[in-house]
Design an enzyme around this catalytic site. Structure first.
Site, PDB file in Angstrom:
ATOM      1  N   SER A 152     -38.519   6.316  -1.842  1.00  0.00           N
ATOM      2  CA  SER A 152     -37.239   6.774  -1.596  1.00  0.00           C
ATOM      3  C   SER A 152     -37.199   8.066  -1.047  1.00  0.00           C
ATOM      4  O   SER A 152     -38.291   8.883  -1.728  1.00  0.00           O
ATOM      5  CB  SER A 152     -36.225   6.477  -2.892  1.00  0.00           C
ATOM      6  OG  SER A 152     -34.952   7.058  -2.506  1.00  0.00           O
ATOM      7  N   TYR A 165     -33.881   7.965 -11.789  1.00  0.00           N
ATOM      8  CA  TYR A 165     -34.341   7.662 -10.484  1.00  0.00           C
ATOM      9  C   TYR A 165     -35.051   8.559  -9.784  1.00  0.00           C
ATOM     10  O   TYR A 165     -36.159   7.900  -9.391  1.00  0.00           O
ATOM     11  CB  TYR A 165     -32.933   7.196  -9.586  1.00  0.00           C
ATOM     12  CG  TYR A 165     -33.513   6.573  -8.594  1.00  0.00           C
ATOM     13  CD1 TYR A 165     -33.831   5.270  -8.537  1.00  0.00           C
ATOM     14  CD2 TYR A 165     -33.105   7.159  -7.139  1.00  0.00           C
ATOM     15  CE1 TYR A 165     -34.245   4.592  -7.240  1.00  0.00           C
ATOM     16  CE2 TYR A 165     -33.346   6.237  -5.951  1.00  0.00           C
ATOM     17  CZ  TYR A 165     -34.033   4.980  -5.872  1.00  0.00           C
ATOM     18  OH  TYR A 165     -34.287   4.563  -4.877  1.00  0.00           O
TER      19      TYR A 165
END
Length: 255
Positions: A152, A165
């Site tokens: 990501s 995250y």
């Protein structure tokens, strides 16, 4: 379709998180390039829907229900894919979850879930698949195999409210680069795909108060799952001497 337009003919690709979003789109894309695909996820009904779509287009698809956070499930999924489809040439570690929010007073179970799926699931599948990928790089017509890890933008930069995250996706990047250095001379290519905001169900698993903030933050024209699938297809269809190590894909409007 000509042979040149089917660069993955006679190969087998395993895709985790294949029941929706980027995983399902990737299965369609790689099947279109000639690959047989093993669809791995927990939701059997959704996997069957993806498989039916692929088979209707003449592709070969195996449905494998598994929870990759379990090492035994990951091992069995890889073994079943190789047994049913005959080999394994491509692994796409796509399964993941994004649970955002402040670190202070955070539900620790959300952290554990992200570590289990984003990191351990990826590690378990990689560990199980590597012997097959190394063998494919030696004995396949392509003489190369591919391991693609979906990270990501959060694996490159950090943001307030994305701490754990960020930690998992930075971990995916570090692992991918270290593994690349270990096996690149064996012609197993390790590639990292880093999507920005994509219009999938990924954000929907957040708590309502967090989800509202995510919607406000990404009130832009987001990427589609097919955009990331296109990047993955490009990476794994390169000639043997070309390795695409890292691809960052953002929506045009995303800062």
């Amino acid at each position: 379709m000509t042979l040149s337009s089917r660069p993955l003919a006679d190969t087998v690709a395993l895709i985790t998180g294949a029941s929706s979003g980027i995983g399902a789109a990737t299965a369609v894309s790689l099947a279109g390039l000639g690959a047989k695909v093993a669809l791995v996820a927990r939701r059997t009904d959704r996997l069957n829907e993806v498989a039916a779509r692929l088979r209707a287009d003449g592709a070969t698809a195996a449905v494998i229900t598994a929870d990759v956070t379990s090492q035994s499930d990951a091992d069995k999924a890889v073994a079943e894919a190789a047994s049913e489809l005959g080999r394994l040439d491509v692994l796409v570690n796509n399964a993941g979850v994004m649970l955002l929010g402040p670190v202070i007073d955070a539900p620790v179970e959300e952290w554990e879930r992200m570590v289990q799926i984003n990191l351990l699931g990826l590690l378990y599948c990689t560990h199980a698949a590597l012997p097959h990928l190394l063998r494919a790089a030696e004995d396949s017509a392509r003489q190369v195999a591919d391991l693609v890890n979906i990270s990501s933008v959060a694996g490159r930069e950090t943001r307030n409210g994305s701490g754990v995250y960020n930690a998992t996706k930075h971990g995916v990047g570090a692992f991918s680069d270290a593994l690349r250095k270990e096996i690149t001379t064996c012609h197993v290519r390790v590639s990292l795909i880093e999507p920005g905001a994509v219009d999938t169900e990924l954000a929907s698993h957040n708590r309502p108060e967090i989800l509202a903030g995510i919607r406000q933050r990404f009130a832009i024209e987001r990427l589609r799952a097919e955009d990331i699938a296109d990047a993955i297809a490009y990476v794994v269809s390169r000639p043997r001497h070309v390795a695409i190590n890292e691809v960052l894909v953002r929506p045009t409007e995303q800062e």
